[in-house]
Design an enzyme around this catalytic site. Structure first.
Site, PDB file in Angstrom:
ATOM      1  N   SER A 177      51.536 -51.487 -61.892  1.00 39.10           N
ATOM      2  CA  SER A 177      52.094 -52.322 -60.834  1.00 39.10           C
ATOM      3  C   SER A 177      53.351 -51.652 -60.302  1.00 39.10           C
ATOM      4  O   SER A 177      54.214 -51.223 -61.083  1.00 39.10           O
ATOM      5  CB  SER A 177      52.433 -53.716 -61.369  1.00 39.10           C
ATOM      6  OG  SER A 177      52.980 -54.529 -60.361  1.00 39.10           O
ATOM      7  N   HIS A 185      54.093 -52.275 -51.954  1.00 38.90           N
ATOM      8  CA  HIS A 185      53.569 -52.778 -53.220  1.00 38.90           C
ATOM      9  C   HIS A 185      52.211 -52.150 -53.466  1.00 38.90           C
ATOM     10  O   HIS A 185      51.423 -51.940 -52.527  1.00 38.90           O
ATOM     11  CB  HIS A 185      53.437 -54.301 -53.169  1.00 38.90           C
ATOM     12  CG  HIS A 185      52.410 -54.851 -54.120  1.00 38.90           C
ATOM     13  ND1 HIS A 185      51.132 -55.185 -53.728  1.00 38.90           N
ATOM     14  CD2 HIS A 185      52.472 -55.107 -55.446  1.00 38.90           C
ATOM     15  CE1 HIS A 185      50.452 -55.631 -54.756  1.00 38.90           C
ATOM     16  NE2 HIS A 185      51.238 -55.582 -55.818  1.00 38.90           N
ATOM     17  N   ASN A 205      49.074 -52.139 -56.827  1.00 39.88           N
ATOM     18  CA  ASN A 205      48.667 -52.306 -58.218  1.00 39.88           C
ATOM     19  C   ASN A 205      47.171 -52.098 -58.349  1.00 39.88           C
ATOM     20  O   ASN A 205      46.407 -52.310 -57.404  1.00 39.88           O
ATOM     21  CB  ASN A 205      49.094 -53.670 -58.786  1.00 39.88           C
ATOM     22  CG  ASN A 205      48.232 -54.796 -58.290  1.00 39.88           C
ATOM     23  OD1 ASN A 205      47.166 -55.072 -58.831  1.00 39.88           O
ATOM     24  ND2 ASN A 205      48.682 -55.475 -57.240  1.00 39.88           N
ATOM     25  N   THR A 206      46.761 -51.631 -59.503  1.00 37.67           N
ATOM     26  CA  THR A 206      45.351 -51.582 -59.878  1.00 37.67           C
ATOM     27  C   THR A 206      45.259 -52.011 -61.332  1.00 37.67           C
ATOM     28  O   THR A 206      46.170 -51.731 -62.131  1.00 37.67           O
ATOM     29  CB  THR A 206      44.741 -50.177 -59.710  1.00 37.67           C
ATOM     30  OG1 THR A 206      45.506 -49.226 -60.451  1.00 37.67           O
ATOM     31  CG2 THR A 206      44.705 -49.755 -58.256  1.00 37.67           C
ATOM     32  N   HIS A 224      47.029 -47.988 -43.103  1.00 37.80           N
ATOM     33  CA  HIS A 224      45.692 -48.587 -43.078  1.00 37.80           C
ATOM     34  C   HIS A 224      44.594 -47.528 -42.983  1.00 37.80           C
ATOM     35  O   HIS A 224      43.541 -47.668 -43.635  1.00 37.80           O
ATOM     36  CB  HIS A 224      45.584 -49.576 -41.920  1.00 37.80           C
ATOM     37  CG  HIS A 224      46.153 -50.922 -42.240  1.00 37.80           C
ATOM     38  ND1 HIS A 224      45.439 -51.882 -42.909  1.00 37.80           N
ATOM     39  CD2 HIS A 224      47.373 -51.459 -41.996  1.00 37.80           C
ATOM     40  CE1 HIS A 224      46.183 -52.970 -43.052  1.00 37.80           C
ATOM     41  NE2 HIS A 224      47.369 -52.736 -42.506  1.00 37.80           N
ATOM     42  N   HIS A 229      54.477 -71.614 -46.480  1.00 37.29           N
ATOM     43  CA  HIS A 229      55.620 -72.418 -46.072  1.00 37.29           C
ATOM     44  C   HIS A 229      56.455 -71.756 -44.971  1.00 37.29           C
ATOM     45  O   HIS A 229      57.303 -72.402 -44.370  1.00 37.29           O
ATOM     46  CB  HIS A 229      56.503 -72.767 -47.286  1.00 37.29           C
ATOM     47  CG  HIS A 229      57.165 -71.586 -47.928  1.00 37.29           C
ATOM     48  ND1 HIS A 229      56.583 -70.869 -48.950  1.00 37.29           N
ATOM     49  CD2 HIS A 229      58.367 -71.005 -47.701  1.00 37.29           C
ATOM     50  CE1 HIS A 229      57.395 -69.901 -49.326  1.00 37.29           C
ATOM     51  NE2 HIS A 229      58.498 -69.958 -48.586  1.00 37.29           N
ATOM     52  N   GLY A 259      53.032 -64.663 -71.527  1.00 37.36           N
ATOM     53  CA  GLY A 259      54.090 -64.235 -72.429  1.00 37.36           C
ATOM     54  C   GLY A 259      54.493 -62.786 -72.337  1.00 37.36           C
ATOM     55  O   GLY A 259      55.135 -62.263 -73.252  1.00 37.36           O
TER      56      GLY A 259
END
Length: 286
Positions: free
Chosen positions: A108, A122, A124-125, A156, A186, A269
């Site tokens: 990440s 950003h 992640n895999t 892209h 929001h 956790g």
């Protein structure tokens, strides 16, 4: 499903190798920029999960190019708590109502840049396994506070090229998914200019799905490094910095309220500092 021990080890090792390559590339980028101050270096520390597993947290703060960047790798295992299992079942993950054991590994990355003209990013895999199912997920999205259409197009286009060998509809389907997933309800807007996002990806062919996931990870540096190089020395003023800090507020809101990975990491956790490394160092709200 119990026969995936070799595959799990292969995936975890590859995610860690990708982490190592990205860290090295970003330190080289820091060295290449003759700006003020010392070239940034990652602070590397182990992370642990009390119920099983851990990872590597790599964070750079106050670099020449990166104001803050985290590149984390993890391999964790244990049992899913009822809340996590309910959330997965609600989105249609098969086999999640039985044996609660799980294993997951991935990388990440979140980068917040010094120059407001350079976009935050950003990526992640990951691979996830339970006795009843396995799947891959990940993607990348670009988050400029000052958008340059040519940067968006390059990002892209690179992701499109990575997707096309694996499915004619992959890029458009996963681009649409990113537009939906990285939306802030929001605020009534997206957090950036999109990218691709996929989750619960299992075609029944582990090798093909892993190859696609690797292609997404491999595409990240070609998609992002040219943008960082082009913008890292561009002049900026106080208004540009203000726009950057306000945009970071949007990013923080999304990650704390909606991000699936943040919720999963905290609920299972994992090291909270590692989970929350994606938050920007400084942000503003109007």
């Amino acid at each position: 499903m119990e026969m995936l021990d070799t595959e799990r080890r292969e995936a975890a090792n590859w995610f860690r190798t990708l982490r190592d390559r990205i860290v090295a590339a970003f330190e080289e980028l820091e060295d290449s920029f003759g700006g003020d101050g010392t070239a940034g270096r990652f602070e590397v520390s182990p992370t642990t999960r009390p119920d099983g597993g851990g990872g590597i947290m790599s964070v750079m703060r106050g670099g020449r190019v990166f104001e803050k960047i985290g590149v984390n790798w993890s391999e964790v295992h244990g049992t899913l708590n009822p809340r996590a299992r309910t959330a997965m079942a609600a989105r249609g993950v098969p086999g999640i109502d039985g044996d609660p054991r799980f294993w997951a590994s991935g990388i990440s990355l979140v980068a917040h840049m010094q120059n407001p003209h350079a976009p935050a990013v950003h990526m992640n895999t990951r691979m996830f396994w339970t006795p009843g199912a396995w799947w891959f997920g990940g993607g990348a999205d670009l988050n400029p506070c000052i958008e340059y259409p040519e940067d968006t197009a390059h990002f892209h286009d690179t992701l499109r090229a990575a997707c096309e060998p694996y499915g004619a509809d992959y890029y458009q389907r996963f681009r649409d998914w990113a537009d939906e997933y990285f939306f802030i309800p929001h605020r009534g807007r997206a957090r950036g200019v999109g990218g691709i996002f996929f989750d619960d990806h299992n075609t029944g062919d582990w090798a093909a799905d892993f190859a696609f996931t690797k292609a997404v990870g491999e595409a990240f540096l070609p998609a992002f490094l040219p943008l960082a190089r082009a913008r890292m020395a561009q002049p900026f003023d106080a208004d540009d910095r203000e726009a950057q800090l306000v945009h970071r507020g949007l990013y923080a809101e999304y990650n704390l309220v909606y991000d699936r990975g943040t919720k999963f990491g905290l609920e299972t956790g994992h090291d909270a500092t590692a989970v929350l490394m994606s938050l920007p160092p400084v942000a503003k709200w109007p």
